[in-house]
Design a protein around this motif. Structure first.
Motif, PDB file in Angstrom:
ATOM      1  N   VAL A 190      19.463  -3.461  -0.016  1.00  0.00           N
ATOM      2  CA  VAL A 190      18.128  -3.723  -0.555  1.00  0.00           C
ATOM      3  C   VAL A 190      17.331  -2.430  -0.762  1.00  0.00           C
ATOM      4  CG1 VAL A 190      18.023  -6.008   0.506  1.00  0.00           C
ATOM      5  CG2 VAL A 190      17.087  -4.058   1.733  1.00  0.00           C
ATOM      6  N   VAL A 191      16.441  -2.497  -1.762  1.00  0.00           N
ATOM      7  CA  VAL A 191      15.406  -1.487  -1.966  1.00  0.00           C
ATOM      8  C   VAL A 191      14.078  -2.228  -1.909  1.00  0.00           C
ATOM      9  CG1 VAL A 191      14.425   0.242  -3.496  1.00  0.00           C
ATOM     10  CG2 VAL A 191      16.906  -0.089  -3.418  1.00  0.00           C
ATOM     11  N   VAL A 192      13.210  -1.833  -0.990  1.00  0.00           N
ATOM     12  CA  VAL A 192      11.995  -2.589  -0.702  1.00  0.00           C
ATOM     13  C   VAL A 192      10.765  -1.797  -1.120  1.00  0.00           C
ATOM     14  CG1 VAL A 192      10.662  -3.773   1.074  1.00  0.00           C
ATOM     15  CG2 VAL A 192      13.155  -3.623   1.284  1.00  0.00           C
ATOM     16  N   ALA A 193       9.914  -2.431  -1.913  1.00  0.00           N
ATOM     17  CA  ALA A 193       8.586  -1.894  -2.186  1.00  0.00           C
ATOM     18  C   ALA A 193       7.666  -2.410  -1.091  1.00  0.00           C
ATOM     19  CB  ALA A 193       8.087  -2.339  -3.560  1.00  0.00           C
ATOM     20  N   ALA A 194       7.282  -1.542  -0.155  1.00  0.00           N
ATOM     21  CA  ALA A 194       6.470  -1.954   0.990  1.00  0.00           C
ATOM     22  C   ALA A 194       5.083  -2.392   0.537  1.00  0.00           C
ATOM     23  CB  ALA A 194       6.355  -0.805   1.991  1.00  0.00           C
ATOM     24  N   ALA A 195       4.426  -3.202   1.362  1.00  0.00           N
ATOM     25  CA  ALA A 195       3.061  -3.621   1.069  1.00  0.00           C
ATOM     26  C   ALA A 195       2.184  -2.385   0.887  1.00  0.00           C
ATOM     27  CB  ALA A 195       2.529  -4.483   2.208  1.00  0.00           C
ATOM     28  N   ALA A 196       1.565  -2.256  -0.267  1.00  0.00           N
ATOM     29  CA  ALA A 196       0.824  -1.033  -0.592  1.00  0.00           C
ATOM     30  C   ALA A 196      -0.332  -0.781   0.376  1.00  0.00           C
ATOM     31  CB  ALA A 196       0.297  -1.115  -2.024  1.00  0.00           C
ATOM     32  N   ASP A 197      -1.020  -1.839   0.786  1.00  0.00           N
ATOM     33  CA  ASP A 197      -2.194  -1.683   1.651  1.00  0.00           C
ATOM     34  C   ASP A 197      -1.848  -1.659   3.133  1.00  0.00           C
ATOM     35  OD1 ASP A 197      -3.807  -1.581  -0.562  1.00  0.00           O
ATOM     36  OD2 ASP A 197      -4.310  -3.726  -0.508  1.00  0.00           O
ATOM     37  N   ALA A 198      -0.614  -2.030   3.473  1.00  0.00           N
ATOM     38  CA  ALA A 198      -0.221  -2.061   4.883  1.00  0.00           C
ATOM     39  C   ALA A 198       1.236  -1.634   5.036  1.00  0.00           C
ATOM     40  CB  ALA A 198      -0.424  -3.460   5.445  1.00  0.00           C
ATOM     41  N   PRO A 199       1.540  -0.383   4.699  1.00  0.00           N
ATOM     42  CA  PRO A 199       2.933   0.058   4.728  1.00  0.00           C
ATOM     43  C   PRO A 199       3.414   0.561   6.086  1.00  0.00           C
ATOM     44  CG  PRO A 199       1.565   1.811   3.874  1.00  0.00           C
ATOM     45  CD  PRO A 199       0.643   0.654   4.154  1.00  0.00           C
ATOM     46  N   LEU A 200       2.513   0.716   7.047  1.00  0.00           N
ATOM     47  CA  LEU A 200       2.908   1.364   8.302  1.00  0.00           C
ATOM     48  C   LEU A 200       4.007   0.601   9.046  1.00  0.00           C
ATOM     49  CD1 LEU A 200      -0.513   2.683   9.703  1.00  0.00           C
ATOM     50  CD2 LEU A 200       0.995   3.640   7.947  1.00  0.00           C
ATOM     51  N   PRO A 201       3.907  -0.737   9.236  1.00  0.00           N
ATOM     52  CA  PRO A 201       5.016  -1.422   9.907  1.00  0.00           C
ATOM     53  C   PRO A 201       6.336  -1.288   9.158  1.00  0.00           C
ATOM     54  CG  PRO A 201       3.053  -2.799   9.919  1.00  0.00           C
ATOM     55  CD  PRO A 201       2.772  -1.651   8.996  1.00  0.00           C
ATOM     56  N   ALA A 202       6.285  -1.271   7.824  1.00  0.00           N
ATOM     57  CA  ALA A 202       7.514  -1.148   7.035  1.00  0.00           C
ATOM     58  C   ALA A 202       8.152   0.220   7.229  1.00  0.00           C
ATOM     59  CB  ALA A 202       7.211  -1.388   5.557  1.00  0.00           C
ATOM     60  N   LEU A 203       7.348   1.266   7.178  1.00  0.00           N
ATOM     61  CA  LEU A 203       7.891   2.612   7.337  1.00  0.00           C
ATOM     62  C   LEU A 203       8.391   2.837   8.756  1.00  0.00           C
ATOM     63  CD1 LEU A 203       5.279   4.634   5.230  1.00  0.00           C
ATOM     64  CD2 LEU A 203       7.550   3.841   4.539  1.00  0.00           C
ATOM     65  N   SER A 204       7.721   2.255   9.727  1.00  0.00           N
ATOM     66  CA  SER A 204       8.206   2.354  11.108  1.00  0.00           C
ATOM     67  C   SER A 204       9.483   1.544  11.296  1.00  0.00           C
ATOM     68  CB  SER A 204       7.137   1.877  12.091  1.00  0.00           C
ATOM     69  OG  SER A 204       6.053   2.775  12.138  1.00  0.00           O
ATOM     70  N   LEU A 205       9.622   0.451  10.543  1.00  0.00           N
ATOM     71  CA  LEU A 205      10.858  -0.322  10.611  1.00  0.00           C
ATOM     72  C   LEU A 205      12.044   0.532  10.154  1.00  0.00           C
ATOM     73  CD1 LEU A 205      12.259  -3.043  11.149  1.00  0.00           C
ATOM     74  CD2 LEU A 205      11.840  -3.621   8.742  1.00  0.00           C
ATOM     75  N   GLY A 206      11.798   1.436   9.204  1.00  0.00           N
ATOM     76  CA  GLY A 206      12.862   2.349   8.790  1.00  0.00           C
ATOM     77  C   GLY A 206      13.370   3.178   9.957  1.00  0.00           C
ATOM     78  N   GLU A 207      12.475   3.569  10.866  1.00  0.00           N
ATOM     79  CA  GLU A 207      12.891   4.344  12.038  1.00  0.00           C
ATOM     80  C   GLU A 207      13.748   3.503  12.977  1.00  0.00           C
ATOM     81  OE1 GLU A 207       9.264   5.695  13.747  1.00  0.00           O
ATOM     82  OE2 GLU A 207       8.683   6.878  11.999  1.00  0.00           O
ATOM     83  N   VAL A 208      13.427   2.220  13.085  1.00  0.00           N
ATOM     84  CA  VAL A 208      14.238   1.314  13.902  1.00  0.00           C
ATOM     85  C   VAL A 208      15.632   1.154  13.292  1.00  0.00           C
ATOM     86  CG1 VAL A 208      14.488  -1.097  14.622  1.00  0.00           C
ATOM     87  CG2 VAL A 208      12.297   0.063  14.897  1.00  0.00           C
ATOM     88  N   LEU A 209      15.675   0.965  11.977  1.00  0.00           N
ATOM     89  CA  LEU A 209      16.960   0.793  11.302  1.00  0.00           C
ATOM     90  C   LEU A 209      17.826   2.041  11.433  1.00  0.00           C
ATOM     91  CD1 LEU A 209      15.622  -0.944   8.076  1.00  0.00           C
ATOM     92  CD2 LEU A 209      16.834  -2.036   9.966  1.00  0.00           C
ATOM     93  N   ALA A 210      17.181   3.203  11.374  1.00  0.00           N
ATOM     94  CA  ALA A 210      17.933   4.464  11.464  1.00  0.00           C
ATOM     95  C   ALA A 210      18.540   4.662  12.838  1.00  0.00           C
ATOM     96  CB  ALA A 210      17.016   5.643  11.117  1.00  0.00           C
ATOM     97  N   THR A 211      17.922   4.100  13.857  1.00  0.00           N
ATOM     98  CA  THR A 211      18.435   4.250  15.222  1.00  0.00           C
ATOM     99  C   THR A 211      19.253   3.035  15.653  1.00  0.00           C
ATOM    100  OG1 THR A 211      16.305   3.432  16.079  1.00  0.00           O
ATOM    101  CG2 THR A 211      16.606   5.810  15.961  1.00  0.00           C
ATOM    102  N   SER A 212      19.450   2.109  14.724  1.00  0.00           N
ATOM    103  CA  SER A 212      20.347   0.980  14.969  1.00  0.00           C
ATOM    104  C   SER A 212      21.704   1.330  14.357  1.00  0.00           C
ATOM    105  CB  SER A 212      19.769  -0.298  14.347  1.00  0.00           C
ATOM    106  OG  SER A 212      18.470  -0.561  14.842  1.00  0.00           O
ATOM    107  N   ASP A 213      22.529   0.333  14.148  1.00  0.00           N
ATOM    108  CA  ASP A 213      23.853   0.572  13.570  1.00  0.00           C
ATOM    109  C   ASP A 213      23.902   0.256  12.085  1.00  0.00           C
ATOM    110  OD1 ASP A 213      24.837   1.292  16.093  1.00  0.00           O
ATOM    111  OD2 ASP A 213      25.184  -0.803  16.627  1.00  0.00           O
ATOM    112  N   VAL A 214      22.738   0.099  11.448  1.00  0.00           N
ATOM    113  CA  VAL A 214      22.700  -0.202  10.019  1.00  0.00           C
ATOM    114  C   VAL A 214      23.115   1.046   9.236  1.00  0.00           C
ATOM    115  CG1 VAL A 214      21.260  -0.976   8.109  1.00  0.00           C
ATOM    116  CG2 VAL A 214      20.828  -1.838  10.410  1.00  0.00           C
TER     117      VAL A 214
END
Length: 306
Positions: A190-214
């Motif tokens: 997937v390629v996700v366009a994060a919520a423009a007005d509230a992108p912080l949880p989405a960008l932080s989720l990227g950090e979780v994914l990077a430290t997982s096995d994805v």
């Protein structure tokens, strides 16, 4: 007393502000333009500067997603379930951070925010359990008039472009997880366009994914103006499907038809948004609709033995 001891005893220190970045191909690049935009809370108070993703960033993300398709789709369903469960584990470990980000992004209290984060963790677990079971409801043996076995099996569509739910209309983390998890659970990237007005949880989720096995490239997250990112996803020839969940909330009623028209040029499968953005309640049980949205059916014929 030494200067070092004096400094350590000092009551005031400079806070280390977080630098938010895009998440593309398992890495954290800045926008190719070098530009950022301000994100504020519900009261207009500054929260952070985040990258202003461009069409070039979106094309780079699609390239990363395409490169990851073969490996991710070829992973066993059971292993994909283990990977999704690992995401839930890592998100659980950062629960307090995400609760704080959801609270300021959605303008809600800490208890409700924590409940939404818990629901997002549970949703990863729920979809993790479906990875090796979805074939049983999406495929099967078909009756035919002849001495043959006729079997239908589901396969992932490929690269899915997602316009994430928006703050104020959906939940900036729970809604995001609810559209990402089913797509990757079935082997898509997937390629996700994060919520423009509230992108912080989405960008932080990227950090979780990077430290997982994805694997890198399976999930790519772009922050910025939806009007810049979504049309690029809709018209890109290497994107196979489009989820427009957040399109109306982000750009108004006219956005979805225009994106559908752009997607039609390359025969993309499209999930349309709710006409009323308030109608989607992400706390409801998810069901299997999204699991089945981005699957193709392969039919195999095999002669019966004599």
């Amino acid at each position: 007393m030494s200067d070092v001891a004096t400094r350590l005893d000092a009551p005031v220190r400079i806070q280390v502000s977080k630098t938010y970045k895009l998440y593309v191909g398992g890495k954290f690049p800045r926008s190719e333009s070098g530009r950022v935009y301000e994100v504020t809370d519900s009261k207009g108070e500054w929260l952070a500067n985040v990258p202003l993703g461009t069409r070039k960033d979106t094309r780079d993300a699609v390239l990363a997603a395409r490169a990851a398709v073969k490996g991710w789709a070829g992973t066993t369903a059971y292993n994909r379930g283990q990977v999704l469960y690992r995401v839930a584990e890592m998100l659980q470990g950062r629960r307090e951070q995400f609760a704080a980000e959801v609270a300021v992004s959605e303008g809600i209290g800490p208890k409700k925010a924590a409940a939404l984060v818990d629901a997002a963790i549970d949703r990863w677990v729920w979809y993790a359990g479906w990875t090796d079971k979805v074939a049983q409801i999406a495929g099967g043996a078909n009756p035919v008039a002849g001495p043959y076995f006729n079997l239908s099996t589901p396969e992932p569509t490929g690269v899915v472009g997602i316009v994430a739910p928006q703050a104020g209309y959906g939940h900036s983390l729970l809604g995001l997880v609810s559209v990402i998890a089913p797509a990757i659970a079935t082997g898509n990237t997937v390629v996700v366009a994060a919520a423009a007005d509230a992108p912080l949880p989405a960008l932080s989720l990227g950090e979780v994914l990077a430290t997982s096995d994805v694997p890198g490239g399976v999930v790519n997250i772009i922050s910025g103006r939806t009007a810049d990112i979504a049309p690029t996803l809709a018209s890109h020839q290497d994107v196979n499907a489009l989820d427009l969940t957040g399109a109306i909330a982000a750009e108004g009623p006219g956005a979805a038809p225009a994106l559908e028209a752009a997607a039609a040029d390359t025969l993309k499968r499209v999930v349309r948004p709710e006409l009323d953005p308030f109608a989607q309640d992400w706390t409801n049980a998810p069901g299997t609709d999204r699991l089945l949205s981005f699957l193709e059916t392969k039919t195999v014929w095999h002669p019966m033995g004599i």
